[in-house]
Design a protein around this motif. Structure first.
Motif, PDB file in Angstrom:
ATOM      1  N   LEU A  26       0.815  -1.221   0.000  1.00  0.00           N
ATOM      2  CA  LEU A  26       0.000   0.000   0.000  1.00  0.00           C
ATOM      3  C   LEU A  26       0.847   1.269   0.000  1.00  0.00           C
ATOM      4  O   LEU A  26       0.377   2.335  -0.400  1.00  0.00           O
ATOM      5  CB  LEU A  26      -0.939   0.026   1.210  1.00  0.00           C
ATOM      6  CG  LEU A  26      -2.194  -0.825   1.084  1.00  0.00           C
ATOM      7  CD1 LEU A  26      -2.854  -1.011   2.443  1.00  0.00           C
ATOM      8  CD2 LEU A  26      -3.167  -0.198   0.093  1.00  0.00           C
ATOM      9  N   LEU A  27       2.094   1.165   0.433  1.00  0.00           N
ATOM     10  CA  LEU A  27       2.973   2.341   0.453  1.00  0.00           C
ATOM     11  C   LEU A  27       3.138   2.880  -0.968  1.00  0.00           C
ATOM     12  O   LEU A  27       3.378   2.127  -1.907  1.00  0.00           O
ATOM     13  CB  LEU A  27       4.339   1.976   1.043  1.00  0.00           C
ATOM     14  CG  LEU A  27       4.317   1.559   2.506  1.00  0.00           C
ATOM     15  CD1 LEU A  27       5.689   1.031   2.931  1.00  0.00           C
ATOM     16  CD2 LEU A  27       3.876   2.699   3.398  1.00  0.00           C
ATOM     17  N   GLY A  28       2.963   4.179  -1.118  1.00  0.00           N
ATOM     18  CA  GLY A  28       3.086   4.808  -2.427  1.00  0.00           C
ATOM     19  C   GLY A  28       1.802   4.817  -3.237  1.00  0.00           C
ATOM     20  O   GLY A  28       1.768   5.352  -4.339  1.00  0.00           O
ATOM     21  N   GLY A  37     -18.322  17.212  -3.504  1.00  0.00           N
ATOM     22  CA  GLY A  37     -17.498  17.865  -4.510  1.00  0.00           C
ATOM     23  C   GLY A  37     -16.144  18.332  -4.009  1.00  0.00           C
ATOM     24  O   GLY A  37     -15.413  19.012  -4.729  1.00  0.00           O
ATOM     25  N   LYS A  38     -15.772  17.983  -2.784  1.00  0.00           N
ATOM     26  CA  LYS A  38     -14.472  18.364  -2.225  1.00  0.00           C
ATOM     27  C   LYS A  38     -13.539  17.163  -2.332  1.00  0.00           C
ATOM     28  O   LYS A  38     -13.539  16.273  -1.492  1.00  0.00           O
ATOM     29  CB  LYS A  38     -14.628  18.820  -0.780  1.00  0.00           C
ATOM     30  CG  LYS A  38     -15.468  20.077  -0.663  1.00  0.00           C
ATOM     31  CD  LYS A  38     -15.686  20.472   0.767  1.00  0.00           C
ATOM     32  CE  LYS A  38     -16.540  21.733   0.818  1.00  0.00           C
ATOM     33  NZ  LYS A  38     -16.927  22.077   2.168  1.00  0.00           N
ATOM     34  N   PHE A  39     -12.735  17.166  -3.393  1.00  0.00           N
ATOM     35  CA  PHE A  39     -11.837  16.054  -3.684  1.00  0.00           C
ATOM     36  C   PHE A  39     -10.512  16.257  -2.975  1.00  0.00           C
ATOM     37  O   PHE A  39      -9.884  17.301  -3.109  1.00  0.00           O
ATOM     38  CB  PHE A  39     -11.622  15.936  -5.192  1.00  0.00           C
ATOM     39  CG  PHE A  39     -10.818  14.736  -5.594  1.00  0.00           C
ATOM     40  CD1 PHE A  39     -11.432  13.504  -5.717  1.00  0.00           C
ATOM     41  CD2 PHE A  39      -9.465  14.848  -5.839  1.00  0.00           C
ATOM     42  CE1 PHE A  39     -10.695  12.385  -6.089  1.00  0.00           C
ATOM     43  CE2 PHE A  39      -8.721  13.739  -6.203  1.00  0.00           C
ATOM     44  CZ  PHE A  39      -9.339  12.501  -6.322  1.00  0.00           C
ATOM     45  N   THR A  40     -10.093  15.255  -2.219  1.00  0.00           N
ATOM     46  CA  THR A  40      -8.787  15.280  -1.558  1.00  0.00           C
ATOM     47  C   THR A  40      -8.072  13.975  -1.853  1.00  0.00           C
ATOM     48  O   THR A  40      -8.704  12.924  -1.992  1.00  0.00           O
ATOM     49  CB  THR A  40      -8.911  15.470  -0.032  1.00  0.00           C
ATOM     50  OG1 THR A  40      -9.804  14.494   0.493  1.00  0.00           O
ATOM     51  CG2 THR A  40      -9.411  16.856   0.316  1.00  0.00           C
ATOM     52  N   GLU A  41      -6.751  14.049  -1.952  1.00  0.00           N
ATOM     53  CA  GLU A  41      -5.972  12.853  -2.252  1.00  0.00           C
ATOM     54  C   GLU A  41      -4.628  12.917  -1.551  1.00  0.00           C
ATOM     55  O   GLU A  41      -3.992  13.971  -1.510  1.00  0.00           O
ATOM     56  CB  GLU A  41      -5.778  12.732  -3.766  1.00  0.00           C
ATOM     57  CG  GLU A  41      -5.093  11.459  -4.182  1.00  0.00           C
ATOM     58  CD  GLU A  41      -5.093  11.286  -5.688  1.00  0.00           C
ATOM     59  OE1 GLU A  41      -5.670  10.277  -6.151  1.00  0.00           O
ATOM     60  OE2 GLU A  41      -4.530  12.140  -6.393  1.00  0.00           O
ATOM     61  N   ILE A  42      -4.223  11.759  -0.996  1.00  0.00           N
ATOM     62  CA  ILE A  42      -2.909  11.669  -0.358  1.00  0.00           C
ATOM     63  C   ILE A  42      -2.151  10.486  -0.937  1.00  0.00           C
ATOM     64  O   ILE A  42      -2.738   9.566  -1.506  1.00  0.00           O
ATOM     65  CB  ILE A  42      -3.001  11.518   1.182  1.00  0.00           C
ATOM     66  CG1 ILE A  42      -3.638  10.179   1.567  1.00  0.00           C
ATOM     67  CG2 ILE A  42      -3.735  12.691   1.809  1.00  0.00           C
ATOM     68  CD1 ILE A  42      -3.478   9.812   3.034  1.00  0.00           C
ATOM     69  N   LEU A  43      -0.850  10.526  -0.775  1.00  0.00           N
ATOM     70  CA  LEU A  43       0.029   9.419  -1.087  1.00  0.00           C
ATOM     71  C   LEU A  43       0.310   8.712   0.232  1.00  0.00           C
ATOM     72  O   LEU A  43       0.752   9.359   1.195  1.00  0.00           O
ATOM     73  CB  LEU A  43       1.325   9.942  -1.712  1.00  0.00           C
ATOM     74  CG  LEU A  43       2.315   8.920  -2.228  1.00  0.00           C
ATOM     75  CD1 LEU A  43       1.776   8.306  -3.515  1.00  0.00           C
ATOM     76  CD2 LEU A  43       3.653   9.588  -2.491  1.00  0.00           C
ATOM     77  N   ILE A  44       0.032   7.434   0.320  1.00  0.00           N
ATOM     78  CA  ILE A  44       0.232   6.694   1.571  1.00  0.00           C
ATOM     79  C   ILE A  44       1.725   6.525   1.821  1.00  0.00           C
ATOM     80  O   ILE A  44       2.452   5.993   0.982  1.00  0.00           O
ATOM     81  CB  ILE A  44      -0.466   5.318   1.521  1.00  0.00           C
ATOM     82  CG1 ILE A  44      -1.975   5.495   1.323  1.00  0.00           C
ATOM     83  CG2 ILE A  44      -0.168   4.512   2.791  1.00  0.00           C
ATOM     84  CD1 ILE A  44      -2.727   4.205   1.032  1.00  0.00           C
ATOM     85  N   THR A  45       2.196   7.003   2.983  1.00  0.00           N
ATOM     86  CA  THR A  45       3.621   6.947   3.301  1.00  0.00           C
ATOM     87  C   THR A  45       3.953   6.056   4.501  1.00  0.00           C
ATOM     88  O   THR A  45       5.112   5.717   4.708  1.00  0.00           O
ATOM     89  CB  THR A  45       4.183   8.361   3.565  1.00  0.00           C
ATOM     90  OG1 THR A  45       3.454   8.956   4.643  1.00  0.00           O
ATOM     91  CG2 THR A  45       4.092   9.230   2.331  1.00  0.00           C
ATOM     92  N   ILE A 106      -3.796   3.019   8.130  1.00  0.00           N
ATOM     93  CA  ILE A 106      -3.118   4.077   7.382  1.00  0.00           C
ATOM     94  C   ILE A 106      -2.614   5.094   8.409  1.00  0.00           C
ATOM     95  O   ILE A 106      -3.399   5.768   9.058  1.00  0.00           O
ATOM     96  CB  ILE A 106      -4.055   4.753   6.356  1.00  0.00           C
ATOM     97  CG1 ILE A 106      -4.686   3.711   5.435  1.00  0.00           C
ATOM     98  CG2 ILE A 106      -3.307   5.829   5.565  1.00  0.00           C
ATOM     99  CD1 ILE A 106      -3.711   2.863   4.647  1.00  0.00           C
ATOM    100  N   ARG A 107      -1.294   5.178   8.589  1.00  0.00           N
ATOM    101  CA  ARG A 107      -0.692   5.994   9.640  1.00  0.00           C
ATOM    102  C   ARG A 107      -0.286   7.401   9.181  1.00  0.00           C
ATOM    103  O   ARG A 107      -0.320   8.334   9.966  1.00  0.00           O
ATOM    104  CB  ARG A 107       0.520   5.291  10.233  1.00  0.00           C
ATOM    105  CG  ARG A 107       0.148   3.997  10.962  1.00  0.00           C
ATOM    106  CD  ARG A 107       1.287   3.471  11.793  1.00  0.00           C
ATOM    107  NE  ARG A 107       1.684   4.389  12.838  1.00  0.00           N
ATOM    108  CZ  ARG A 107       1.069   4.530  14.007  1.00  0.00           C
ATOM    109  NH1 ARG A 107      -0.003   3.830  14.269  1.00  0.00           N
ATOM    110  NH2 ARG A 107       1.519   5.381  14.898  1.00  0.00           N
ATOM    111  N   SER A 108       0.142   7.541   7.923  1.00  0.00           N
ATOM    112  CA  SER A 108       0.544   8.870   7.464  1.00  0.00           C
ATOM    113  C   SER A 108       0.494   8.952   5.945  1.00  0.00           C
ATOM    114  O   SER A 108       0.409   7.940   5.257  1.00  0.00           O
ATOM    115  CB  SER A 108       1.948   9.224   7.967  1.00  0.00           C
ATOM    116  OG  SER A 108       2.916   8.394   7.372  1.00  0.00           O
ATOM    117  N   GLY A 109       0.547  10.195   5.455  1.00  0.00           N
ATOM    118  CA  GLY A 109       0.491  10.413   4.019  1.00  0.00           C
ATOM    119  C   GLY A 109       1.003  11.792   3.630  1.00  0.00           C
ATOM    120  O   GLY A 109       1.242  12.644   4.486  1.00  0.00           O
TER     121      GLY A 109
END
Length: 166
Positions: A26-28, A37-45, A106-109
């Motif tokens: 799952l990393l990356g 309509g509020k789109f948010t996205e993170i990269l799992i780190t 999921i701990r951080s991103g």
């Protein structure tokens, strides 16, 4: 077998692995939400694996003992949102097979999209694009306890996971 037609087959295969393997894979990956309509996205780190009760003393099934949430044994593509401390919540992606109670926290991103929405949700101006801690991740993505009842593959697509880095 669960209907996973709305979920990328590679993602479903990843979540169908043991939690220790899924946590690394799952990393990356990208984790995104779309609420009103509020789109948010993170990269799992950073992730943390929770295995089966009979092989992992820190498994969720062992920690929760008699208070196991009904979604925990469902397996992929289900998710579990749990209150951790105070008003914070934690996002667990259920892994392995139905009934095993394995999960990945999921701990951080790293924020990729929607930083302005994240700052409003967290009620703070952020100096970096990093989110550390499960509570910060869920708050940034707008995740609430209500999402514990959904599958990632549901057509609402409030929460999705995809391959790809920056």
């Amino acid at each position: 077998m669960d209907d996973v037609s709305g979920l990328n087959n590679r993602v479903f295969q990843l979540l169908s692995q043991k939690s220790s393997k899924a946590a690394v894979d799952l990393l990356g990956m990208r984790l995104s939400t779309n609420f009103n309509g509020k789109f948010t996205e993170i990269l799992i780190t950073e992730t943390e694996a929770f295995g089966r009760a009979n092989t992992d003393q820190m498994s969720l099934a062992t920690q929760l003992s008699r208070k196991i949430p009904k979604t925990l044994p469902l397996g992929p593509p289900s998710i579990l949102i749990m209150k951790s401390y105070g008003s914070n919540k934690s996002l667990y992606l259920l892994t392995s097979k139905k009934g095993t109670c394995e999960a990945v926290l999921i701990r951080s991103g790293k924020i990729l999209l929607g930083k302005n929405y994240i700052e409003v949700r967290r009620k703070t101006k952020m100096k970096t694009d990093n989110l550390t801690g499960p509570g910060n991740v869920t708050k940034a993505l707008g995740i609430t306890l209500k999402l514990s009842l959904i599958h990632i593959s549901e057509p609402t697509r409030l929460l999705s996971i995809a391959y790809g880095g920056v």
